[in-house]
Design an enzyme around this catalytic site. Structure first.
Site, PDB file in Angstrom:
ATOM      1  N   GLY A 138      75.223  24.879 -62.858  1.00 39.75           N
ATOM      2  CA  GLY A 138      74.733  24.036 -61.759  1.00 39.75           C
ATOM      3  C   GLY A 138      73.220  23.868 -61.804  1.00 39.75           C
ATOM      4  O   GLY A 138      72.500  24.753 -62.254  1.00 39.75           O
ATOM      5  N   ASP A 171      72.194  30.196 -56.181  1.00 42.89           N
ATOM      6  CA  ASP A 171      73.008  31.143 -55.415  1.00 42.89           C
ATOM      7  C   ASP A 171      72.312  32.486 -55.181  1.00 42.89           C
ATOM      8  O   ASP A 171      72.699  33.234 -54.288  1.00 42.89           O
ATOM      9  CB  ASP A 171      74.340  31.411 -56.134  1.00 42.89           C
ATOM     10  CG  ASP A 171      75.146  30.138 -56.327  1.00 42.89           C
ATOM     11  OD1 ASP A 171      74.795  29.122 -55.714  1.00 42.89           O
ATOM     12  OD2 ASP A 171      76.126  30.168 -57.092  1.00 42.89           O
ATOM     13  N   ASP A 194      77.205  34.196 -65.745  1.00 42.03           N
ATOM     14  CA  ASP A 194      78.183  33.964 -66.811  1.00 42.03           C
ATOM     15  C   ASP A 194      77.507  33.423 -68.074  1.00 42.03           C
ATOM     16  O   ASP A 194      77.825  33.845 -69.182  1.00 42.03           O
ATOM     17  CB  ASP A 194      79.270  32.976 -66.361  1.00 42.03           C
ATOM     18  CG  ASP A 194      80.255  33.646 -65.413  1.00 42.03           C
ATOM     19  OD1 ASP A 194      80.345  34.897 -65.450  1.00 42.03           O
ATOM     20  OD2 ASP A 194      80.904  32.942 -64.625  1.00 42.03           O
ATOM     21  N   LYS A 240      68.798  31.652 -63.970  1.00 39.08           N
ATOM     22  CA  LYS A 240      68.854  30.459 -63.123  1.00 39.08           C
ATOM     23  C   LYS A 240      70.032  30.526 -62.158  1.00 39.08           C
ATOM     24  O   LYS A 240      71.102  30.970 -62.565  1.00 39.08           O
ATOM     25  CB  LYS A 240      69.017  29.237 -64.028  1.00 39.08           C
ATOM     26  CG  LYS A 240      69.343  27.958 -63.325  1.00 39.08           C
ATOM     27  CD  LYS A 240      70.638  27.287 -63.798  1.00 39.08           C
ATOM     28  CE  LYS A 240      71.890  27.986 -63.378  1.00 39.08           C
ATOM     29  NZ  LYS A 240      73.137  27.240 -63.561  1.00 39.08           N
ATOM     30  N   THR A 241      69.897  30.158 -60.955  1.00 37.08           N
ATOM     31  CA  THR A 241      70.958  29.780 -60.025  1.00 37.08           C
ATOM     32  C   THR A 241      70.426  29.767 -58.602  1.00 37.08           C
ATOM     33  O   THR A 241      69.737  30.710 -58.189  1.00 37.08           O
ATOM     34  CB  THR A 241      72.241  30.653 -60.071  1.00 37.08           C
ATOM     35  OG1 THR A 241      73.145  30.165 -59.085  1.00 37.08           O
ATOM     36  CG2 THR A 241      72.021  32.139 -59.815  1.00 37.08           C
TER      37      THR A 241
HETATM   38  P1  FBP Z   1      75.704  28.049 -60.853  1.00 36.67           P
HETATM   39  O1  FBP Z   1      76.327  29.388 -60.643  1.00 36.67           O
HETATM   40  O2  FBP Z   1      76.154  27.392 -62.091  1.00 36.67           O
HETATM   41  O3  FBP Z   1      74.204  28.107 -60.756  1.00 36.67           O
HETATM   42  O4  FBP Z   1      76.243  27.134 -59.674  1.00 36.67           O
HETATM   43  C1  FBP Z   1      75.612  26.873 -58.488  1.00 36.67           C
HETATM   44  C2  FBP Z   1      76.472  26.035 -57.565  1.00 36.67           C
HETATM   45  O5  FBP Z   1      75.603  25.138 -56.901  1.00 36.67           O
HETATM   46  C3  FBP Z   1      77.292  26.835 -56.563  1.00 36.67           C
HETATM   47  O6  FBP Z   1      76.535  27.175 -55.419  1.00 36.67           O
HETATM   48  C4  FBP Z   1      78.427  25.883 -56.254  1.00 36.67           C
HETATM   49  O7  FBP Z   1      79.565  26.558 -55.774  1.00 36.67           O
HETATM   50  C5  FBP Z   1      78.676  25.231 -57.576  1.00 36.67           C
HETATM   51  O8  FBP Z   1      77.445  25.267 -58.276  1.00 36.67           O
HETATM   52  C6  FBP Z   1      79.157  23.812 -57.467  1.00 36.67           C
HETATM   53  O9  FBP Z   1      79.536  23.383 -58.727  1.00 36.67           O
HETATM   54  P2  FBP Z   1      79.482  21.880 -59.248  1.00 36.67           P
HETATM   55  O10 FBP Z   1      78.052  21.577 -59.553  1.00 36.67           O
HETATM   56  O11 FBP Z   1      80.282  21.932 -60.494  1.00 36.67           O
HETATM   57  O12 FBP Z   1      80.019  20.998 -58.178  1.00 36.67           O
END
Ligand code: FBP
Length: 548
Positions: free
Chosen positions: A78, A202, A173, A199-200
């Site tokens: 993400g 979250d 991951d 990165k994230t």
């Molecule tokens: P990452 O763990 O890849 O950084 O994802 C962050 C995130 O924004 C989460 O908060 C959310 O649940 C998910 O991505 C949404 O996924 P997508 O971008 O595939 O809709």
């Protein structure tokens, strides 16, 4: 391309670097490391990259020099504000080491490496993206790098381009996969180093050495701005309860940070719900009591923050979802049944406890639980509209309370879900500096010849010049967990620590916030102006490192 006035001004921002990374650097080797748990298993799985020492960079007199480096970079998962600055940091770092160094970006995530899709990132491309949000410079994707075939396919293009180091910018991951790739390439003597960057939005990739993942700061500031705006609207009109769901996957760090910044009436923390073994009915009852108590004071309005992953943390819902996953996986022709037939079938086939929970849910939500499955056959919980589920159930509970003479107010709800609104915002000064330093530091790790390390920049509550830069072996953050039915080495995910300072601060104040209107309006991110307005790190980080 047309640019806004802010874009133009922001392009000229020079991110701050820690003193340790200015000029020539020396890598100081620390003690050998161990994984956080399951040492024997992890050591066996990472024979050449396990137990490596921590590294810390120190500034030394002289000029930074090295041989030309050909580096590849991948954005994984993400979007998170600041990714472009990690890439510009890598670019500037490798050019500083040797101006003949080259940077290649693999397109649309790890899939670009496997499918040999790339571009060379030249100075003019990099300059277009400095200090901007988004991952659009090369795009991102969620392909998992985990098989030997993928690693070998990647190696072909790396060899063809003369790339000797790959930087993977991703969450837990993706960094786990980076460690596996590092081990594989090292084990076969491929001559390719692999470095990870945390990165994230979250905020769940953190530990002693990685104080925060990038993007969390900006994303929570954007959500807090909007929550503050809603609070002001709410306090002006005094007629709605706003139920606001916040992204963040399983962990509630985003909701907690936004609560600390905006002081809503209620913020649910999934980790607490699980620890207290709460039922959905208890959560609803607590919410209804708060609504009723505020109504007694004439306040028929309020703000509720809900973390995205809540449903999975309610033990009864978790059990229901697990049984539904199994039941639907073995039921042929379920999708072809009429909705009423599906409901009847489920109620007849679930165990008594889970059937009772299923039956208690609003029909729309119950149906969502049976519809949306991901490729692994699991319910996509983030698609469940928890904000609507809770507000509807609170409405029903309040009517019961009215009938019992325990509620005399008016109840009207509004719903919001904030996630994508913050993931590509222009990085705050904190994220712009942090990301640039992470990238620049990754270049130093490459120059130091190491592999299987994550770029680590610490001491983040201090001014950027005092940050500590170095590298942490990724295996140090790992433990064994069950994934898709098999035990796998993975980076331990950081959930909200209920004993930790951020949660404790929130818990000590929430009773006051619930009854009284204590809203705080953080306003928009400021990029120019006094440091106390522009350069403050998240409150989570400040609480966690108070006094350190
Ligand atoms: P990452 O763990 O890849 O950084 O994802 C962050 C995130 O924004 C989460 O908060 C959310 O649940 C998910 O991505 C949404 O996924 P997508 O971008 O595939 O809709």
């Amino acid at each position: 391309m047309k640019k806004s006035a802010l874009q133009k001004a922001r392009a000229a921002y020079q991110p701050k670097l820690p003193i340790a990374l200015k000029g020539a650097v020396k890598a100081v080797t620390g003690k050998p490391t161990q994984s956080v748990a399951d040492q024997e298993e992890i050591k066996k799985l990472f024979p050449t990259t396990y137990g490596l020492p921590e590294l810390q960079f120190e500034n030394v007199p002289g000029t930074l020099r090295g041989k030309p480096l050909n580096v590849g970079v991948i954005l994984s998962g993400g979007q998170a504000p600041g990714g472009h600055n990690v890439i510009s940091g890598i670019f500037d770092g490798i050019k500083k080491i040797n101006r003949d160094s080259r940077l290649f970006g693999f397109i649309m995530g790890p899939g670009g490496l496997v499918e040999h899709r790339y571009i060379e990132l030249t100075a003019s491309i990099i300059d277009e993206y400095r200090n901007t949000g988004g991952f659009d410079i090369i795009g991102s994707g969620r392909t998992k790098l985990e098989t030997k075939e993928q690693f070998d396919a990647g190696l072909e293009i790396l060899k063809e381009l003369g790339i000797t180091a790959l930087v993977i910018i991703g969450g837990d991951d993706s960094n786990t996969n980076a460690a596996v790739l590092a081990e594989y390439y090292n084990g076969i003597g491929a001559g390719v180093q692999v470095i990870g960057c945390p990165k994230t939005i979250d905020g769940d990739l953190k530990n002693e050495m990685i104080e925060t993942s990038f993007g969390f700061d900006t994303a929570t500031k954007v959500y807090s701005e909007v929550i503050g705006n809603i609070e002001r609207d709410c306090n002006s009109a005094k007629k709605y309860w706003h139920f606001i769901k916040l992204m963040g996957r399983s962990a509630s760090h985003i909701a907690l940070e936004c609560a600390l910044q905006t002081q809503p009436n209620v913020c649910i923390i999934s980790e607490e719900v699980e620890a207290k073994n709460m039922t959905l009915a208890q959560i609803v009852d607590d919410l209804a009591k708060t609504v009723a108590a505020r109504a007694e004071e004439g306040n028929n309005y309020g703000i509720v923050l809900i973390p995205e992953g809540l449903i999975e943390f309610i033990p009864a819902m978790k059990a229901l979802i697990a049984e539904l996953n199994d039941l639907l996986a073995k039921t042929e022709g379920f999708a072809k049944m009429e909705a009423s037939e599906q409901r009847k079938y489920i109620l007849e086939h679930l165990s008594a406890d889970n059937a009772a929970v299923y039956d208690s849910l609003p029909h729309g939500v119950a149906r969502q639980l049976t519809l949306d499955r991901d490729p692994h056959g699991n319910v996509q919980v983030s698609l469940i509209e928890t904000e609507k589920l809770l507000s509807e159930m609170v409405g029903k509970r309040l009517e019961q309370m009215r009938a019992e003479g325990k509620y005399h107010g008016k109840y009207s709800a509004q719903h919001h879900f904030f996630g994508y609104e913050g993931r590509c915002a222009d990085p705050s000064n904190f994220d712009a500096d942090y990301c640039y330093a992470l990238g620049y530091n990754a270049a130093q790790l490459i120059n130091a010849g190491v592999t299987g390390y994550m770029s680590s920049v610490r001491n983040l509550v201090k001014p950027a010049v005092q940050w500590i830069a170095g590298g942490i072996p990724i295996t140090m953050m790992m433990n064994m967990e069950r994934r898709n039915g098999k035990m796998k080495p993975v980076i331990q995910k950081a959930l909200v620590d209920l004993e930790g300072a951020p949660f404790q601060k929130f818990a000590s104040q929430r009773a006051d916030w619930a009854l009284n209107t204590c809203y705080v309006y953080p306003g928009p991110i400021q990029y120019f102006g006094p440091a106390e307005v522009c350069d403050q790190p998240s409150l989570t980080l400040q609480c966690e490192h108070k006094g350190k």
